[in-house]
Design an enzyme around this catalytic site. Sequence first.
Site, mmCIF file in Angstrom:
data_model
loop_
_atom_site.group_PDB
_atom_site.id
_atom_site.type_symbol
_atom_site.label_atom_id
_atom_site.label_comp_id
_atom_site.label_asym_id
_atom_site.label_seq_id
_atom_site.Cartn_x
_atom_site.Cartn_y
_atom_site.Cartn_z
ATOM 1 N N ASP A 1 1.455 7.916 -6.927
ATOM 2 C CA ASP A 1 0.757 8.256 -8.164
ATOM 3 C C ASP A 1 1.827 8.710 -9.149
ATOM 4 O OD1 ASP A 1 -0.654 9.335 -10.244
ATOM 5 O OD2 ASP A 1 -1.783 10.777 -9.039
ATOM 6 N N TYR B 1 4.633 11.759 -5.905
ATOM 7 C CA TYR B 1 3.489 12.244 -6.676
ATOM 8 C C TYR B 1 4.068 12.945 -7.907
ATOM 9 C CZ TYR B 1 -0.726 14.924 -7.872
ATOM 10 O OH TYR B 1 -1.800 15.473 -8.526
#
Length: 256
Positions: free
Chosen positions: A147, A108
């Site tokens: 992400d 992330y």
Amino acid sequence: MRFVSWNVNGLRACLGKGFEEFFRIINADIVALQETKLQPHQIELEFEGYEQYWHSAVKKGYSGTAVFTRIPPLAVTYGLPDEAELGFVPEGRVITLEFETFYFVTCYTPNAQRELTRLSYRMDWEDAFRAYLQSLDAKKPVVICGDLNVAHQEIDLKNAKSNRGNAGFTDEERAKFTELLASGFVDTFRYLYPDKTGAYSWWSYMYNARANNAGWRIDYFLVSERIRGCIEESSILPEVMGSDHCPVMLEMGMPE
């Protein structure tokens, strides 16, 4: 093998929106989550046949990653090497699972934030993350997901011109992604679908963005260049609700 990655934007909230049903239906070998926003003791979540690994931020209710795998890993590591020495805040952003023939990494990536207040931090992170992936790749192939907080090319977001220079679409962030790919990795979705438009994995909660498909593709599966021939399918699942992101999925035959 089937891999799934999903920024759930708060797992406890996502659980109330069909997460467990999705998990069982998708029948993946490995499911990686980002932005879990919790500590493991705050939740009771078990899936038969899966081991689970959590990496939470020190700051409660923020960031965090998790991996569910039905293939027992040889080893699991958390974070980047020498994170503290490099000045990175412990935000639970990376988990690495080592298997016999490959590494699996979920990430992330830090957001550059409004007014780009964290862009310099983000650039340092990108360099450290790339170096780490290269060190793994020198040993065995790597599958990277998560992400990554950047739309790489104009095709990867709906409104490229108006978003130029905004967090996630700065020239600096895009250049770092280009550099990452050039260091020996493949964007699996663009490898299969180089010209596909309207393919997004995140939508703002504002302005009916999801209903209008005014989104960004910022969730990825990357693989080491030398195993790109193993890629069978790389897909985005916009019909799956529960977060402002949708899951992305990779199917591939892993090297012997």
